[in-house]
Design an enzyme around this catalytic site. Sequence first.
Site, PDB file in Angstrom:
ATOM      1  N   SER A  28       0.829  -1.188   0.000  1.00 25.86           N
ATOM      2  CA  SER A  28       0.000   0.000   0.000  1.00 25.86           C
ATOM      3  C   SER A  28       0.876   1.255   0.000  1.00 25.86           C
ATOM      4  O   SER A  28       1.688   1.453  -0.896  1.00 25.86           O
ATOM      5  CB  SER A  28      -0.955  -0.033   1.197  1.00 25.86           C
ATOM      6  OG  SER A  28      -2.036   0.853   1.025  1.00 25.86           O
ATOM      7  N   ASP A  47      -8.210  -6.318  -5.066  1.00 27.25           N
ATOM      8  CA  ASP A  47      -7.410  -5.260  -4.444  1.00 27.25           C
ATOM      9  C   ASP A  47      -7.828  -3.888  -4.968  1.00 27.25           C
ATOM     10  O   ASP A  47      -7.004  -2.994  -5.099  1.00 27.25           O
ATOM     11  CB  ASP A  47      -5.927  -5.516  -4.714  1.00 27.25           C
ATOM     12  CG  ASP A  47      -5.013  -4.664  -3.853  1.00 27.25           C
ATOM     13  OD1 ASP A  47      -5.485  -4.161  -2.813  1.00 27.25           O
ATOM     14  OD2 ASP A  47      -3.838  -4.504  -4.222  1.00 27.25           O
ATOM     15  N   HIS A  71      -7.025  -6.405  -0.430  1.00 22.78           N
ATOM     16  CA  HIS A  71      -5.882  -5.539  -0.129  1.00 22.78           C
ATOM     17  C   HIS A  71      -5.086  -6.113   1.046  1.00 22.78           C
ATOM     18  O   HIS A  71      -5.614  -6.277   2.144  1.00 22.78           O
ATOM     19  CB  HIS A  71      -6.386  -4.137   0.221  1.00 22.78           C
ATOM     20  CG  HIS A  71      -5.323  -3.090   0.229  1.00 22.78           C
ATOM     21  ND1 HIS A  71      -4.546  -2.807  -0.872  1.00 22.78           N
ATOM     22  CD2 HIS A  71      -4.910  -2.240   1.207  1.00 22.78           C
ATOM     23  CE1 HIS A  71      -3.710  -1.833  -0.581  1.00 22.78           C
ATOM     24  NE2 HIS A  71      -3.897  -1.471   0.671  1.00 22.78           N
TER      25      HIS A  71
END
Length: 300
Positions: free
Chosen positions: A72, A206, A234
């Site tokens: 991320s 995701d 995610h």
Amino acid sequence: IDGQPHEALQVMRRYVGNGYAHVIVDVRGTGASFGRWAVSRSPQEVQDFDTVLDWIQEQDWSDGQVGVLGGSYEGGTADLASALGNDAIVAAMPTFSSFDVFADVTSVNGVRNSGFMKRWSQTILALDLGMAGYSVLPVDPELLPAAIAAHEYNGDMYKTVMDMHFRDDFVAALPTVSSDDTSPHTKMDALNASGIPFYGLTGWFDSSFTEGSIKRFLSVKTPGSKLTIGPWHHGGQRNVMPLGGNPESSFDLVGEYIRYFDAHLKGMENGIETEAPVHYYTMMENVWKSSDVWPPESET
């Protein structure tokens, strides 16, 4: 380390147990660090990566080689650090991360991602205040007022995004910086010139980060670069099953990080160098497949 959740400690110990120093740094103006965090991945923040990389190379426990990784936000920092031209970085593993901040995160398909940005901004604030399961390191009492004062001028990412309608709009808190100035996709020439191999992992669920990982793979053509797309959301901790249930993933993400860095930082021949560059999971069929290109060639 003492303030980290148990799972994070276990991950750190795996890296250390495999011969790696695991370095984690608060970005300028967050956590216990001084300074101002005006906007995510500001030019000043990115330049700080250079200082950290130089510091790592100077340590007596360092052999001078660095692998950058993270999911991320941290995946984006791995990209931007790799574009600096610092010779410390040997391999990069940005996972579950965007490549074009405007298109992949803040304004997906031209619509501002207000719900996500509000939740993300609240999470960032909670992390900064030590209210999200991670403890903020104590600051010298004599220096604490100065640290708190600097943080008061941190940017509000939700407001920043809602005030920006186009990718070249300037950030209110930094009127010389646009969304593209914080985005890895604008550094493609530097990323390709670096020679650093990039291994992007993502999941079919995701969100638009899936597109970010694919864009990176198609844009950065350095030897040894790879792409894996699993049945994950995610972060990849769980599989997403369309017919119901989200079982814990059996894919060893940390083990894959270590295997990749073993090959590139230690020169180990562990098979990763001979594998196809692309691995992807086919939903419903529930089978892993590989390809030399993306998208895979059609089957007849």
